[in-house]
Scaffold this motif. Structure first.
Motif, PDB file in Angstrom:
ATOM      1  N   MET A  26       0.818  -1.209   0.000  1.00  0.00           N
ATOM      2  CA  MET A  26       0.000   0.000   0.000  1.00  0.00           C
ATOM      3  C   MET A  26       0.852   1.260   0.000  1.00  0.00           C
ATOM      4  O   MET A  26       0.475   2.277  -0.578  1.00  0.00           O
ATOM      5  CB  MET A  26      -0.915  -0.005   1.236  1.00  0.00           C
ATOM      6  CG  MET A  26      -1.980  -1.099   1.203  1.00  0.00           C
ATOM      7  SD  MET A  26      -3.133  -0.924  -0.187  1.00  0.00           S
ATOM      8  CE  MET A  26      -3.989   0.566   0.277  1.00  0.00           C
ATOM      9  N   GLY A  27       1.997   1.175   0.670  1.00  0.00           N
ATOM     10  CA  GLY A  27       2.879   2.332   0.713  1.00  0.00           C
ATOM     11  C   GLY A  27       3.387   2.712  -0.664  1.00  0.00           C
ATOM     12  O   GLY A  27       3.494   3.903  -0.990  1.00  0.00           O
ATOM     13  N   ALA A  28       3.695   1.695  -1.487  1.00  0.00           N
ATOM     14  CA  ALA A  28       4.180   1.958  -2.838  1.00  0.00           C
ATOM     15  C   ALA A  28       3.086   2.601  -3.687  1.00  0.00           C
ATOM     16  O   ALA A  28       3.361   3.500  -4.495  1.00  0.00           O
ATOM     17  CB  ALA A  28       4.673   0.663  -3.482  1.00  0.00           C
TER      18      ALA A  28
ATOM     19  N   ASN B 101       4.848   6.580 -13.596  1.00  0.00           N
ATOM     20  CA  ASN B 101       3.663   6.157 -12.840  1.00  0.00           C
ATOM     21  C   ASN B 101       2.381   6.379 -13.620  1.00  0.00           C
ATOM     22  O   ASN B 101       1.491   5.530 -13.616  1.00  0.00           O
ATOM     23  CB  ASN B 101       3.600   6.893 -11.503  1.00  0.00           C
ATOM     24  CG  ASN B 101       4.632   6.398 -10.516  1.00  0.00           C
ATOM     25  OD1 ASN B 101       5.004   5.225 -10.536  1.00  0.00           O
ATOM     26  ND2 ASN B 101       5.111   7.271  -9.642  1.00  0.00           N
ATOM     27  N   THR B 102       2.269   7.513 -14.278  1.00  0.00           N
ATOM     28  CA  THR B 102       1.047   7.769 -15.048  1.00  0.00           C
ATOM     29  C   THR B 102       0.945   6.842 -16.256  1.00  0.00           C
ATOM     30  O   THR B 102      -0.145   6.377 -16.592  1.00  0.00           O
ATOM     31  CB  THR B 102       0.994   9.232 -15.512  1.00  0.00           C
ATOM     32  OG1 THR B 102       2.197   9.565 -16.211  1.00  0.00           O
ATOM     33  CG2 THR B 102       0.827  10.170 -14.332  1.00  0.00           C
ATOM     34  N   THR B 103       2.070   6.569 -16.883  1.00  0.00           N
ATOM     35  CA  THR B 103       2.054   5.620 -18.002  1.00  0.00           C
ATOM     36  C   THR B 103       1.594   4.245 -17.554  1.00  0.00           C
ATOM     37  O   THR B 103       0.712   3.628 -18.166  1.00  0.00           O
ATOM     38  CB  THR B 103       3.446   5.502 -18.637  1.00  0.00           C
ATOM     39  OG1 THR B 103       3.857   6.773 -19.122  1.00  0.00           O
ATOM     40  CG2 THR B 103       3.427   4.510 -19.792  1.00  0.00           C
TER      41      THR B 103
ATOM     42  N   PHE C 182       0.792   7.536  -6.242  1.00  0.00           N
ATOM     43  CA  PHE C 182      -0.234   8.571  -6.391  1.00  0.00           C
ATOM     44  C   PHE C 182       0.313   9.939  -6.005  1.00  0.00           C
ATOM     45  O   PHE C 182      -0.046  10.954  -6.602  1.00  0.00           O
ATOM     46  CB  PHE C 182      -1.462   8.223  -5.548  1.00  0.00           C
ATOM     47  CG  PHE C 182      -2.474   7.399  -6.276  1.00  0.00           C
ATOM     48  CD1 PHE C 182      -3.577   7.980  -6.863  1.00  0.00           C
ATOM     49  CD2 PHE C 182      -2.312   6.020  -6.397  1.00  0.00           C
ATOM     50  CE1 PHE C 182      -4.515   7.223  -7.544  1.00  0.00           C
ATOM     51  CE2 PHE C 182      -3.232   5.254  -7.073  1.00  0.00           C
ATOM     52  CZ  PHE C 182      -4.349   5.853  -7.660  1.00  0.00           C
ATOM     53  N   ARG C 183       1.188   9.962  -5.022  1.00  0.00           N
ATOM     54  CA  ARG C 183       1.752  11.248  -4.598  1.00  0.00           C
ATOM     55  C   ARG C 183       2.622  11.836  -5.696  1.00  0.00           C
ATOM     56  O   ARG C 183       2.522  13.018  -6.031  1.00  0.00           O
ATOM     57  CB  ARG C 183       2.567  11.076  -3.306  1.00  0.00           C
ATOM     58  CG  ARG C 183       3.040  12.395  -2.698  1.00  0.00           C
ATOM     59  CD  ARG C 183       3.971  12.139  -1.532  1.00  0.00           C
ATOM     60  NE  ARG C 183       5.228  11.537  -1.965  1.00  0.00           N
ATOM     61  CZ  ARG C 183       6.222  12.219  -2.510  1.00  0.00           C
ATOM     62  NH1 ARG C 183       6.124  13.530  -2.698  1.00  0.00           N
ATOM     63  NH2 ARG C 183       7.329  11.604  -2.866  1.00  0.00           N
ATOM     64  N   THR C 184       3.453  10.996  -6.293  1.00  0.00           N
ATOM     65  CA  THR C 184       4.346  11.502  -7.334  1.00  0.00           C
ATOM     66  C   THR C 184       3.611  11.707  -8.658  1.00  0.00           C
ATOM     67  O   THR C 184       4.000  12.550  -9.458  1.00  0.00           O
ATOM     68  CB  THR C 184       5.517  10.529  -7.559  1.00  0.00           C
ATOM     69  OG1 THR C 184       5.003   9.230  -7.872  1.00  0.00           O
ATOM     70  CG2 THR C 184       6.390  10.436  -6.304  1.00  0.00           C
ATOM     71  N   GLY C 185       2.543  10.935  -8.888  1.00  0.00           N
ATOM     72  CA  GLY C 185       1.801  11.062 -10.136  1.00  0.00           C
ATOM     73  C   GLY C 185       0.881  12.260 -10.184  1.00  0.00           C
ATOM     74  O   GLY C 185       0.462  12.681 -11.259  1.00  0.00           O
ATOM     75  N   GLY C 186       0.548  12.793  -9.041  1.00  0.00           N
ATOM     76  CA  GLY C 186      -0.258  14.006  -8.991  1.00  0.00           C
ATOM     77  C   GLY C 186      -1.689  13.805  -9.460  1.00  0.00           C
ATOM     78  O   GLY C 186      -2.251  12.716  -9.383  1.00  0.00           O
TER      79      GLY C 186
END
Length: 214
Positions: A1-3, A162-164, A8-12
């Protein structure tokens, strides 16, 4: 869950937009699966053979009751429309069947194609996040101070990757679900086309005395 939380934090905001798309896609896929495989579905061949036997026995009322026994299934609704005009002329039978088909078919088709659109939207959102992440990374190389450059570069690359990844994670199952549900939709529509024509021919033959001869 942490990953996942870190992704989500870095993907904005792009990660949350893709998440919203995934919720819509899951909801539509579940709803369409229930309707197409259970509510609208019926063993068409066995059902029509029962109707045919009843019509040939000149027992239209029992054939209509057979249709009423599966009120939510698609094919019985169309067959019932034809049976209610069984003692009318050929034109009235055809008109009744066509009218029922025009009511039933849109209910079978609705929302299935939305899955393909949602899959494409998820892919495009992921691609947009990728481009913006790469822009951020290149800007970090160009403008950031040496002590901040590595951090900003890592953040831009993380946004891009992450978004990709999340976009593809949503898009691939959505497109697979669309493929499966489209196949079932086509099967139901083909059954309606086939057995509605068979029913019309059967009722017209009955009206001309052909069934009695059989």
């Amino acid at each position: 869950m942490g990953a996942i939380a870190e992704a989500f934090r870095t993907g904005g905001i792009w990660m949350y937009l893709i998440l919203a798309v995934s919720i819509f896609a899951i909801g539509i896929a579940i709803e369409r699966f229930i309707f197409l495989f259970f509510k609208y579905n019926i063993n068409a061949e066995a059902f029509y053979l029962q109707v045919q036997k009843l019509v040939m026995a000149n027992n239209i009322d029992r054939a209509i009751k057979l249709c009423n026994a599966a009120p939510s299934a698609a094919l019985p609704q169309v067959v019932k429309a034809g049976l209610t005009r069984a003692n009318k002329g050929e034109v009235e039978i055809q008109n009744a069947v066509e009218e029922a088909s025009l009511e039933v078919v849109p209910r079978i088709q609705k929302r299935t194609n939305a899955l393909a659109a949602l899959g494409n939207i998820a892919t495009l959102l992921g691609l947009l996040g990728t481009i913006l992440g790469l822009i951020e990374a290149f800007e970090a190389l160009e403008k950031a101070t040496p002590e901040n450059r590595q951090r900003l570069l890592a953040r831009g690359i993380a946004l891009a990757m992450n978004t990709t990844a999340f976009g593809l994670i949503v898009a691939i199952p959505s497109l697979l679900a669309h493929l499966v549900l489209s196949g079932q939709t086509k099967r139901l529509m083909d059954e309606i086309d086939l057995y509605s024509v068979k029913l019309e021919n059967l009722l017209v033959s009955r009206g001309k005395g052909g069934v009695a001869e059989e």
